[in-house]
Design an enzyme around this catalytic site. Structure first.
Site, PDB file in Angstrom:
ATOM      1  N   LYS A 289      -1.144   6.517   5.739  1.00  0.00           N
ATOM      2  CA  LYS A 289      -1.645   5.317   5.061  1.00  0.00           C
ATOM      3  C   LYS A 289      -2.760   5.680   4.087  1.00  0.00           C
ATOM      4  O   LYS A 289      -3.342   6.761   4.160  1.00  0.00           O
ATOM      5  CB  LYS A 289      -2.215   4.343   6.111  1.00  0.00           C
ATOM      6  CG  LYS A 289      -1.184   3.683   6.990  1.00  0.00           C
ATOM      7  CD  LYS A 289      -1.844   2.745   7.988  1.00  0.00           C
ATOM      8  CE  LYS A 289      -0.823   2.077   8.889  1.00  0.00           C
ATOM      9  NZ  LYS A 289       0.063   1.137   8.181  1.00  0.00           N
ATOM     10  N   ARG A 363       8.174  -0.300  15.878  1.00  0.00           N
ATOM     11  CA  ARG A 363       9.533  -0.591  16.358  1.00  0.00           C
ATOM     12  C   ARG A 363      10.093   0.571  17.170  1.00  0.00           C
ATOM     13  O   ARG A 363      10.908   0.380  18.063  1.00  0.00           O
ATOM     14  CB  ARG A 363      10.434  -0.954  15.172  1.00  0.00           C
ATOM     15  CG  ARG A 363      10.606   0.129  14.150  1.00  0.00           C
ATOM     16  CD  ARG A 363      11.069  -0.397  12.795  1.00  0.00           C
ATOM     17  NE  ARG A 363       9.975  -0.957  12.013  1.00  0.00           N
ATOM     18  CZ  ARG A 363      10.125  -1.482  10.796  1.00  0.00           C
ATOM     19  NH1 ARG A 363      11.314  -1.532  10.220  1.00  0.00           N
ATOM     20  NH2 ARG A 363       9.078  -1.982  10.157  1.00  0.00           N
TER      21      ARG A 363
END
Ligand code: BES
Ligand code: MN
Ligand code: ZN
Length: 505
Positions: A289, A363
């Site tokens: 990020k 996920r």
């Protein structure tokens, strides 16, 4: 802080009893109608018309949430009387009631009062009952009262702490004594759950590690009636949770898989399973990020802390329901052992996954927990996750995202969220979106491109949640605040506890 219900005969003008109460501050709501009513009217009589004069003069602004602190009022035993405006409508919206309550508690907290008597419980609120008033009154005060101190020196923490209130009395009519006592117990239990969720969220990731979360779960087992099992790396390997482990392997912190089991009713009743995303820090991994705001990724375990907080609330309420909590927890870090874009991993379900973006790690840990949930033959499974930045773009910070193919379950969550003032907004989960997850090298890819990012994330999870009624909550925009007010909110503990209370009925 101790809360108590005190019952009075509010229908008879028992002003003498009411205003003889020994308390550092009494709090009275004022509706700006033609005539005063209820407790406000009694106070007006006891003070020989003082209240109507203050309303008339405009010293108490009619705008809801305006407050006026009175000192040493003749006719009232308490040294302080706080008047709080409830606006001009005789039936308040829930939001107005909460905002006015919050303003009132702030005004009381600004004094040195150590005890307060709250007379707002019987104010009529649109579509709400007195139990709601009691609960929300407790929750608004406890929300203001929460203070993060764990990683500050004592002096700094003390300097921040300006709330003196120790004892709160909530005045209600005899008739509602019992219902209000139940509501009070629920309010305190939920507040305790929210505090735990906020505290775990706010703790930095160098303290709040997967091992730390496991120790908090174990502590819950120690203090309350529930069973907690913590699976370590070896056990998770034996189980073959290849997707979860692929995220964990980039970090020096050991992963944990936490299983909480609360049995509140007969063991043959199918449980509700809550699955919480427990990424204690999300750097993005190799798909790293940007630096700006990356600190906020310590909050990426807020699904997990919401599960722990919800358990904290329901064990104290002795809810008559069976609930299982599942928390896959690890860090998402870049390293020589980390997942690389293009890697293919095998999930516990057997489905293979192409990891196109290592930052779509939530996920990857949740899917194995969803498969694990099958063994409990659940009545319903709800996963809670700060899953996508796209959800923040879509819904902002007011609604959590709700995804489900099961209308009954979705509607229950929508209703619970409205009642608890912890709302969710349902987004679509149509089959059409599944195409975006096609992979040339595995059964499914872990990203679906830029469009509809929250929906494709939910679609990914749905592949692993076919065996039971399932709903997914994306809390990326609601579990914490950024900027100057940076801090965990405790959401969606109010929603989840309300949902479970409703289910236990
Ligand atoms: N934890 C983040 C989601 C997130 C981002 C929450 C910002 C709150 C604020 C999640 O693991 C993530 O990184 N998701 C990616 C998914 C993408 C790579 C498909 C995202 O939303 O950018
Ligand atoms: Mn991520
Ligand atoms: Zn994440």
């Amino acid at each position: 802080m101790i809360f108590n219900i005190e019952a009075f005969d509010l229908n008879k003008a028992a002003d003498s009893v009411l205003f003889n109460i020994k308390s550092d501050c009494i709090v009275v709501g004022i509706l700006h109608e033609k005539t005063l009513s209820g407790v406000a009217q009694m106070l007006n009589v006891a003070t020989k018309g003082l209240i109507s004069r203050l309303v008339k003069s405009g010293d108490l602004n009619a705008k809801a949430g305006s407050t006026l602190m009175l000192h040493e009022v003749a006719g009232v035993n308490a040294p302080r009387v706080l008047l709080v405006s409830l606006g001009k409508h005789n039936v308040l919206s829930p939001k107005t009631f909460i905002d006015a309550s919050s303003a009132a508690w702030r005004a009381v907290s600004a004094t040195r009062a150590t005890s307060a008597t709250w007379m707002l419980a019987q104010v009529a609120v649109n579509n709400r009952d007195i139990s709601w008033n009691v609960r929300i009154s407790v929750l608004t005060l406890r929300e203001l009262n929460y203070q993060y101190t764990q990683t500050k020196t004592k002096a700094a923490a003390d300097a921040d702490n300006d709330n003196a209130i120790k004892k709160v009395l909530i005045a209600v009519d005899h008739e509602y004594n019992q219902a209000c006592n139940t509501a009070l117990g629920e309010g305190v239990a939920i507040a305790n759950g929210i505090d735990l969720t906020r505290e775990l969220g706010n703790l930095p990731s160098n303290i709040c590690t997967p091992t730390y979360l496991a120790s908090i779960a174990k502590q819950l087992e120690n203090d309350w009636q529930l069973k907690v099992e913590v699976l370590d790396q070896k056990q998770i390997e034996t189980l073959k949770m290849g997707s979860f482990l692929s995220v964990a392997k980039g970090s020096a912190q050991a992963p944990k898989f936490i299983v909480l089991e609360y049995q509140g009713t007969s063991s043959n009743q199918a449980p509700v399973v809550l699955v919480g995303k427990g990424i204690t820090f999300d750097s993005g991994g190799i798909s790293i990020k940007l630096s700006e705001h990356m600190d906020e990724m310590k909050y990426d375990m807020c699904g997990a802390s919401a599960v722990l907080g919800t358990f904290r609330a329901i064990v104290e309420m002795h809810l008559k329901l069976n609930v299982v909590g599942l928390i896959p927890t690890c860090e998402n870090m870049p390293s020589g052992n980390a997942n690389k874009p293009g890697d293919v991993v095998t999930s516990l379900s057997g489905q293979t996954i192409e990891v196109l973006n290592t930052d779509a790690e939530g996920r990857l840990v949740l899917c194995d927990a969803l498969t694990y949930a099958e063994r409990f033959k659940p009545a319903a499974v709800i996963d809670i996750a700060s899953l996508t930045g796209a959800c923040v773009i879509a819904l902002g910070h007011h609604n959590s995202g709700l995804f489900s193919r099961n209308d009954a379950l979705a509607n229950m969550l929508l209703t619970a969220g409205l009642y608890a003032s912890d709302p969710v907004w349902r987004l679509p989960l149509d089959e059409e979106y599944q195409d975006q997850l096609k992979s040339n090298f595995a059964d499914i890819s872990n990203t679906g491109g830029r469009s509809a990012g929250s929906i494709t994330a939910a679609c990914f999870l749905s592949r692993f949640a076919q065996a039971y009624p399932w709903a997914h909550l994306d809390i990326a925009g609601t579990a914490w605040k950024g900027g100057r007010e940076k801090g965990a909110t405790g959401r969606p503990v109010p929603l989840l506890t309300q949902f479970l209370i409703d289910r236990a009925k």
